[in-house]
Structure formats: structure tokens, C-alpha cells
Design a protein around this motif. Structure first.
Motif, PDB file in Angstrom:
ATOM      1  N   GLY A 108      -9.005  14.848-171.651  1.00 12.36           N
ATOM      2  CA  GLY A 108      -7.952  14.902-172.653  1.00 12.36           C
ATOM      3  C   GLY A 108      -7.355  16.286-172.768  1.00 12.36           C
ATOM      4  N   LEU A 109      -8.181  17.298-172.608  1.00 14.33           N
ATOM      5  CA  LEU A 109      -7.713  18.677-172.696  1.00 14.33           C
ATOM      6  C   LEU A 109      -6.744  18.990-171.560  1.00 14.33           C
ATOM      7  CD1 LEU A 109      -7.893  21.421-174.089  1.00 14.33           C
ATOM      8  CD2 LEU A 109      -9.868  21.944-172.649  1.00 14.33           C
ATOM      9  N   ARG A 110      -7.083  18.584-170.351  1.00 13.61           N
ATOM     10  CA  ARG A 110      -6.196  18.831-169.205  1.00 13.61           C
ATOM     11  C   ARG A 110      -4.848  18.137-169.392  1.00 13.61           C
ATOM     12  NH1 ARG A 110     -10.974  18.325-165.816  1.00 13.61           N
ATOM     13  NH2 ARG A 110     -10.479  16.119-165.506  1.00 13.61           N
ATOM     14  N   THR A 111      -4.892  16.909-169.857  1.00 14.53           N
ATOM     15  CA  THR A 111      -3.658  16.159-170.088  1.00 14.53           C
ATOM     16  C   THR A 111      -2.808  16.829-171.151  1.00 14.53           C
ATOM     17  OG1 THR A 111      -4.787  14.095-169.516  1.00 14.53           O
ATOM     18  CG2 THR A 111      -2.726  13.903-170.709  1.00 14.53           C
ATOM     19  N   THR A 112      -3.450  17.296-172.209  1.00 18.51           N
ATOM     20  CA  THR A 112      -2.732  17.960-173.290  1.00 18.51           C
ATOM     21  C   THR A 112      -2.058  19.229-172.803  1.00 18.51           C
ATOM     22  OG1 THR A 112      -4.279  17.084-174.937  1.00 18.51           O
ATOM     23  CG2 THR A 112      -2.969  18.989-175.580  1.00 18.51           C
ATOM     24  N   LEU A 113      -2.769  20.018-172.021  1.00 18.61           N
ATOM     25  CA  LEU A 113      -2.202  21.267-171.492  1.00 18.61           C
ATOM     26  C   LEU A 113      -1.008  20.987-170.580  1.00 18.61           C
ATOM     27  CD1 LEU A 113      -5.471  23.274-170.714  1.00 18.61           C
ATOM     28  CD2 LEU A 113      -3.851  23.649-172.591  1.00 18.61           C
ATOM     29  N   LEU A 114      -1.074  19.919-169.805  1.00 17.35           N
ATOM     30  CA  LEU A 114       0.036  19.565-168.929  1.00 17.35           C
ATOM     31  C   LEU A 114       1.278  19.207-169.751  1.00 17.35           C
ATOM     32  CD1 LEU A 114       1.165  19.040-166.121  1.00 17.35           C
ATOM     33  CD2 LEU A 114       0.232  16.710-166.258  1.00 17.35           C
ATOM     34  N   ARG A 115       1.088  18.436-170.820  1.00 16.50           N
ATOM     35  CA  ARG A 115       2.217  18.076-171.685  1.00 16.50           C
ATOM     36  C   ARG A 115       2.852  19.309-172.312  1.00 16.50           C
ATOM     37  NH1 ARG A 115      -0.553  13.585-171.015  1.00 16.50           N
ATOM     38  NH2 ARG A 115       0.142  11.549-171.757  1.00 16.50           N
ATOM     39  N   ILE A 116       2.016  20.245-172.741  1.00 17.89           N
ATOM     40  CA  ILE A 116       2.536  21.481-173.342  1.00 17.89           C
ATOM     41  C   ILE A 116       3.305  22.295-172.310  1.00 17.89           C
ATOM     42  CG2 ILE A 116       1.840  23.685-174.363  1.00 17.89           C
ATOM     43  CD1 ILE A 116      -0.521  22.168-175.646  1.00 17.89           C
ATOM     44  N   ALA A 117       2.798  22.356-171.090  1.00 16.62           N
ATOM     45  CA  ALA A 117       3.471  23.111-170.032  1.00 16.62           C
ATOM     46  C   ALA A 117       4.861  22.549-169.750  1.00 16.62           C
ATOM     47  CB  ALA A 117       2.626  23.093-168.763  1.00 16.62           C
ATOM     48  N   VAL A 118       4.978  21.234-169.754  1.00 17.57           N
ATOM     49  CA  VAL A 118       6.264  20.603-169.458  1.00 17.57           C
ATOM     50  C   VAL A 118       7.228  20.718-170.634  1.00 17.57           C
ATOM     51  CG1 VAL A 118       7.410  18.406-168.962  1.00 17.57           C
ATOM     52  CG2 VAL A 118       5.297  19.009-167.769  1.00 17.57           C
ATOM     53  N   LEU A 119       6.758  20.333-171.832  1.00 22.76           N
ATOM     54  CA  LEU A 119       7.653  20.206-172.981  1.00 22.76           C
ATOM     55  C   LEU A 119       7.899  21.518-173.717  1.00 22.76           C
ATOM     56  CD1 LEU A 119       6.285  16.832-174.423  1.00 22.76           C
ATOM     57  CD2 LEU A 119       8.453  17.200-173.228  1.00 22.76           C
TER      58      LEU A 119
END
Length: 314
Positions: free
Chosen positions: A63-74
Motif C-alpha cells: 500500500g505504501l508503494r502504491t501511495t507514493l506512486l500516486r503522489i509522484a504522478v498527481l
């Protein structure tokens, strides 16, 4: 008191609309509340941290990796692309473009986890996005601040103030997590519903204060106000709807919390670091943006209901 707060939590989305109406119709009250908005946001963050707890907020490594990816994009790539495009076409100096740029670079709205709770969904993914996007805010905002230099003092000055604000937010969240750990009873359903009610009430008061610039402009230049409102509606609803659509299309996890985060950012954080001549038009956008933000639970309720009928998991 408990049943009343639980009732507020259950009908929280309508409390938000009530706050919008009060902010529009009572500009004097909005002006009184505005200086307290920062403190109220801290209270809201504390209440949300107590409700969710550290374990559910951070989740597992996946979940942490997915969250960081969303933050990087958005929060990093999207605002940077927008600013570079605006500079390329010569529109970056317009106040409206500056406002949208800063909104895209801002971290998650403090009340975003509460939006999910109001819709009957788990607020933990939204809390995870809120905490991590705020932690990373000084880093992700640096390229945008470097290109825009809205304060006219160079990006390092604004970044330094952002770190100070970040410290305050992390302290508030940490205290909230500590209280939740010390008092396990806050995890019980009756107290969870009561906390939802407290959050809904605080959110409604916050929006009144953030609408303080709208009333005067409505009386002096309603056509200009209409342009700001239409832009705010278009930006917010587009980000929320498109993110939800893309999440469903590619089977991404946690589409609801990601969609809320995409369109609902804490642009008010920038009001602390910018000079008054920049803040004045930005405050108009902040006020107008409250309208689509506080309608987000209603919008997403309709969209997710449609998705459910088609057999899509939220």
C-alpha cells in the motif's frame, strides 16, 4: 451529545453544503472565522488521526508503494507539466493560472479521509495519502515554486516556510496517533461515528472561513466571480472524474481515495507563505474551490453508485 454527533457524521455531506451557504450569505461571519482556519484544520487533522490510527493509516508495504506512486504522478508530475505548458504558451503570469498551478502542487485536503467516511468507505487510504503527501510536500513543490517564484523571494524562502508548516502538521498527526494508541476505545463503532460527526462539524466551519473573499466579489463584480467558479468546478470535477475513470479502466486499487485526493488539495497551505498581493486573488480561487470540493462526496456517491451497478469494485 454522542447521538447528535453520530447524526452529523451520517449526514456530513449535507453539513458541508450548509457551510457553503453560510459562507456565501454571511460574509461578516466568514471574515471572523478566517483567522482561525489554520487552527481548525489542525483540529480536523487531529480528529482524523485519532479515528484512523497509525496502523491503518500507513498500511502494509504494498500500500505504501502504491501511495507514493500516486503522489509522484498527481502532486509532482502533473503540476510540473501544467506549469511548463503554461510558460510555453505565455499564460503563467495570469492569477488564475497561478492559482491552479499551486492547487495541483498542494498535498491532500485535510478533510479528504472524512469525505470517504461520509460516503461509508474506509478513510484509512485517504489518511495514508494525506500524511505522506504532506510529508513529501516540500520536495514535490520545489520544482513548481522554482519555476513560478510566486513570492518573488526565490523558492528556498517558500520551501523553508513549508517545512515549518510540515513540522506542525506532523506533530498534530503524531499526537492523534498517540491518543488513539493510548485509548483503544476510540476504535469502537459508536466513538468512530461520533468522531465522524466532530469532523463534519469542523469541516463545515472551516469552509465558512475560506469563503470570506467570495461575498465582497459577488457584490462588486459577479461576472468575474462566475469565471472563477466555473474554472474551479471544471478543474475539480475533471480531476475527480477522470481519476476515477482511469482507476476503473486499469483496475487500480483504492480508486475512491485516489479520486478524492486528485481533485481536493490543501491549497490554503500556500496562503501562509505568500505575500498579500499574491494572496488576494488566490483567496478568491480558494473560496470558489470550496464549492466543488465540498460537493465531492455527492458527486462521487453518484459515480460510485453507477460503477456498482456495472459490477465495479470501489
Amino acid at each position: 451529545m454522542g447521538p447528535a454527533l453520530s447524526w452529523l457524521g451520517k449526514h456530513g455531506r449535507y453539513c458541508l453544503i450548509a457551510g457553503l451557504l453560510v459562507g456565501l450569505l454571511a460574509p461578516e461571519l466568514a471574515a471572523v472565522i478566517r483567522p482561525w482556519v489554520g487552527s481548525l484544520i489542525a483540529v480536523l487533522l487531529f480528529v482524523t488521526a485519532v479515528r484512523v490510527g497509525a496502523r491503518r493509516a500507513f498500511g502494509g508495504l504494498d500500500g505504501l508503494r502504491t501511495t507514493l506512486l500516486r503522489i509522484a504522478v498527481l502532486q509532482a508530475a502533473l503540476p510540473l507539466f501544467f506549469v511548463v505548458f503554461a510558460k510555453g504558451v505565455g499564460l503563467v503570469d495570469f492569477p488564475l493560472i497561478l492559482a491552479v498551478s499551486l492547487m495541483l502542487a498542494a498535498p491532500s485536503l485535510t478533510g479528504a479521509p472524512n469525505f470517504a467516511a461520509m460516503m461509508g468507505h474506509d478513510p484509512a487510504p485517504g489518511m495514508r495519502l494525506l500524511v505522506l503527501s504532506t510529508i513529501l510536500f516540500p520536495l514535490t513543490a520545489f520544482p513548481v515554486l522554482f519555476l513560478l517564484d510566486p513570492a518573488g523571494e526565490g523558492p528556498l524562502g517558500a520551501l523553508s516556510l513549508s517545512f515549518g508548516l510540515l513540522t506542525v502538521i506532523l506533530v498534530v498527526v503524531g499526537i492523534g496517533f498517540a491518543v488513539r494508541r493510548a485509548v483503544p476505545g476510540f476504535g469502537e463503532e459508536p466513538k468512530q461515528k461520533a468522531l465522524d460527526g466532530v469532523a463534519a462539524l469542523v469541516l463545515a466551519i472551516v469552509v465558512v472561513g475560506l469563503m470570506s473573499a467570495i461575498g465582497p466579489l459577488l457584490r462588486s463584480d459577479p461576472l468575474e466571480l462566475l469565471v472563477w467558479i466555473i474554472t474551479a468546478l471544471a478543474v475539480n470535477f475533471s480531476l475527480v472524474s477522470l481519476t476515477l475513470l482511469v482507476s476503473y479502466r486499469f483496475g487500480l486499487k483504492r480508486p475512491l481515495s485516489t479520486s478524492i485526493y486528485a481533485g481536493n488539495r490543501n491549497i490554503a497551505l500556500f496562503l501562509i507563505v505568500l505575500p498579500e498581493e499574491v494572496v488576494a486573488p488566490l483567496m478568491i480561487f480558494v473560496g470558489c474551490y470550496q464549492i466543488p470540493m465540498y460537493l465531492t462526496p455527492l458527486l462521487l456517491s453518484r459515480l460510485t453508485a453507477f460503477a456498482s451497478r456495472r459490477g465495479t469494485t470501489v
